[in-house]
Design a protein around this motif. Structure first.
Motif, PDB file in Angstrom:
ATOM      1  N   THR A 196     -30.172  14.139 -18.411  1.00  4.17           N
ATOM      2  CA  THR A 196     -29.030  14.790 -17.766  1.00  4.17           C
ATOM      3  C   THR A 196     -27.715  14.346 -18.389  1.00  4.17           C
ATOM      4  O   THR A 196     -26.750  15.100 -18.403  1.00  4.17           O
ATOM      5  CB  THR A 196     -28.992  14.489 -16.256  1.00  4.17           C
ATOM      6  N   HIS A 197     -27.682  13.103 -18.885  1.00  8.33           N
ATOM      7  CA  HIS A 197     -26.466  12.534 -19.462  1.00  8.33           C
ATOM      8  C   HIS A 197     -26.828  11.685 -20.672  1.00  8.33           C
ATOM      9  O   HIS A 197     -27.976  11.280 -20.834  1.00  8.33           O
ATOM     10  CB  HIS A 197     -25.736  11.660 -18.437  1.00  8.33           C
ATOM     11  N   VAL A 198     -25.821  11.406 -21.492  1.00 12.99           N
ATOM     12  CA  VAL A 198     -25.982  10.453 -22.581  1.00 12.99           C
ATOM     13  C   VAL A 198     -24.877   9.415 -22.479  1.00 12.99           C
ATOM     14  O   VAL A 198     -23.760   9.713 -22.055  1.00 12.99           O
ATOM     15  CB  VAL A 198     -25.964  11.114 -23.982  1.00 12.99           C
ATOM     16  N   ALA A 199     -25.233   8.196 -22.850  1.00 10.97           N
ATOM     17  CA  ALA A 199     -24.277   7.098 -22.930  1.00 10.97           C
ATOM     18  C   ALA A 199     -24.286   6.645 -24.383  1.00 10.97           C
ATOM     19  O   ALA A 199     -25.202   5.942 -24.811  1.00 10.97           O
ATOM     20  CB  ALA A 199     -24.679   5.967 -21.996  1.00 10.97           C
ATOM     21  N   GLY A 200     -23.336   7.123 -25.145  1.00  9.66           N
ATOM     22  CA  GLY A 200     -23.364   6.842 -26.576  1.00  9.66           C
ATOM     23  C   GLY A 200     -24.558   7.536 -27.200  1.00  9.66           C
ATOM     24  O   GLY A 200     -24.686   8.749 -27.140  1.00  9.66           O
ATOM     25  N   ARG A 201     -25.493   6.750 -27.734  1.00 11.52           N
ATOM     26  CA  ARG A 201     -26.692   7.312 -28.385  1.00 11.52           C
ATOM     27  C   ARG A 201     -27.903   7.334 -27.475  1.00 11.52           C
ATOM     28  O   ARG A 201     -28.979   7.735 -27.889  1.00 11.52           O
ATOM     29  CB  ARG A 201     -27.044   6.477 -29.623  1.00 11.52           C
ATOM     30  N   VAL A 202     -27.745   6.905 -26.226  1.00  9.65           N
ATOM     31  CA  VAL A 202     -28.886   6.756 -25.325  1.00  9.65           C
ATOM     32  C   VAL A 202     -28.900   7.877 -24.287  1.00  9.65           C
ATOM     33  O   VAL A 202     -27.924   8.072 -23.563  1.00  9.65           O
ATOM     34  CB  VAL A 202     -28.839   5.387 -24.606  1.00  9.65           C
ATOM     35  N   ALA A 203     -30.011   8.589 -24.211  1.00  8.64           N
ATOM     36  CA  ALA A 203     -30.174   9.649 -23.212  1.00  8.64           C
ATOM     37  C   ALA A 203     -30.638   9.037 -21.893  1.00  8.64           C
ATOM     38  O   ALA A 203     -31.425   8.089 -21.878  1.00  8.64           O
ATOM     39  CB  ALA A 203     -31.190  10.673 -23.705  1.00  8.64           C
ATOM     40  N   LEU A 204     -30.127   9.597 -20.790  1.00  9.08           N
ATOM     41  CA  LEU A 204     -30.455   9.101 -19.459  1.00  9.08           C
ATOM     42  C   LEU A 204     -30.963  10.227 -18.579  1.00  9.08           C
ATOM     43  O   LEU A 204     -30.453  11.344 -18.647  1.00  9.08           O
ATOM     44  CB  LEU A 204     -29.215   8.497 -18.793  1.00  9.08           C
ATOM     45  N   ASN A 205     -31.949   9.917 -17.735  1.00  9.04           N
ATOM     46  CA  ASN A 205     -32.393  10.908 -16.757  1.00  9.04           C
ATOM     47  C   ASN A 205     -31.534  10.760 -15.497  1.00  9.04           C
ATOM     48  O   ASN A 205     -30.625   9.922 -15.451  1.00  9.04           O
ATOM     49  CB  ASN A 205     -33.892  10.769 -16.464  1.00  9.04           C
ATOM     50  N   ALA A 206     -31.807  11.553 -14.478  1.00  6.28           N
ATOM     51  CA  ALA A 206     -30.982  11.555 -13.269  1.00  6.28           C
ATOM     52  C   ALA A 206     -30.986  10.198 -12.564  1.00  6.28           C
ATOM     53  O   ALA A 206     -29.945   9.728 -12.089  1.00  6.28           O
ATOM     54  CB  ALA A 206     -31.450  12.655 -12.322  1.00  6.28           C
ATOM     55  N   GLU A 207     -32.144   9.559 -12.503  1.00  9.36           N
ATOM     56  CA  GLU A 207     -32.254   8.260 -11.837  1.00  9.36           C
ATOM     57  C   GLU A 207     -31.429   7.193 -12.570  1.00  9.36           C
ATOM     58  O   GLU A 207     -30.706   6.410 -11.946  1.00  9.36           O
ATOM     59  CB  GLU A 207     -33.724   7.839 -11.784  1.00  9.36           C
ATOM     60  N   GLU A 208     -31.508   7.166 -13.883  1.00  6.20           N
ATOM     61  CA  GLU A 208     -30.752   6.199 -14.678  1.00  6.20           C
ATOM     62  C   GLU A 208     -29.252   6.473 -14.590  1.00  6.20           C
ATOM     63  O   GLU A 208     -28.447   5.539 -14.525  1.00  6.20           O
ATOM     64  CB  GLU A 208     -31.229   6.238 -16.128  1.00  6.20           C
TER      65      GLU A 208
END
Length: 104
Positions: free
Chosen positions: A52-64
């Protein structure tokens, strides 16, 4: 205060420390970007369909993403309760305003 968000497939820790995200202790991002607004959204979704989102180069799901947002909100609440931190924010804001106006 450090909050573990996830451990990447290659074993690195993504953590929230203060107002930023760190990957294995190195600054990775200071904000989250929605995948649907990211220029490489198709590639991100092909690798991680539930991103759902990215933090820099890292993809994150909704829970993260929820973990990150809570940790950032907690850091902000702690900062707003600290008079020294408030004074420092005002000092930095005044400095930037002076720079904007050409006063250095």
């Amino acid at each position: 205060m450090t909050t573990l968000v996830k451990i990447t497939e290659d074993g690195r820790k993504l953590e929230v420390k203060g107002f930023a995200l760190y990957l294995d202790g190195v600054l990775e991002a200071v904000d989250l970007t929605e995948v649907k607004m990211h220029p490489a959204k198709r590639k991100i979704w092909s690798i991680m369909p539930d991103a759902t989102h990215v933090a820099g180069r890292v993809a994150l799901n909704a829970e993260e993403t929820a973990i990150v947002r809570k940790a950032l909100a907690d850091a902000q609440a702690m900062m707003l309760a600290d008079p020294i931190a408030i004074a420092e924010r005002f000092r930095i804001a005044a400095m930037w305003k002076a720079r904007e106006q050409g006063i250095e």
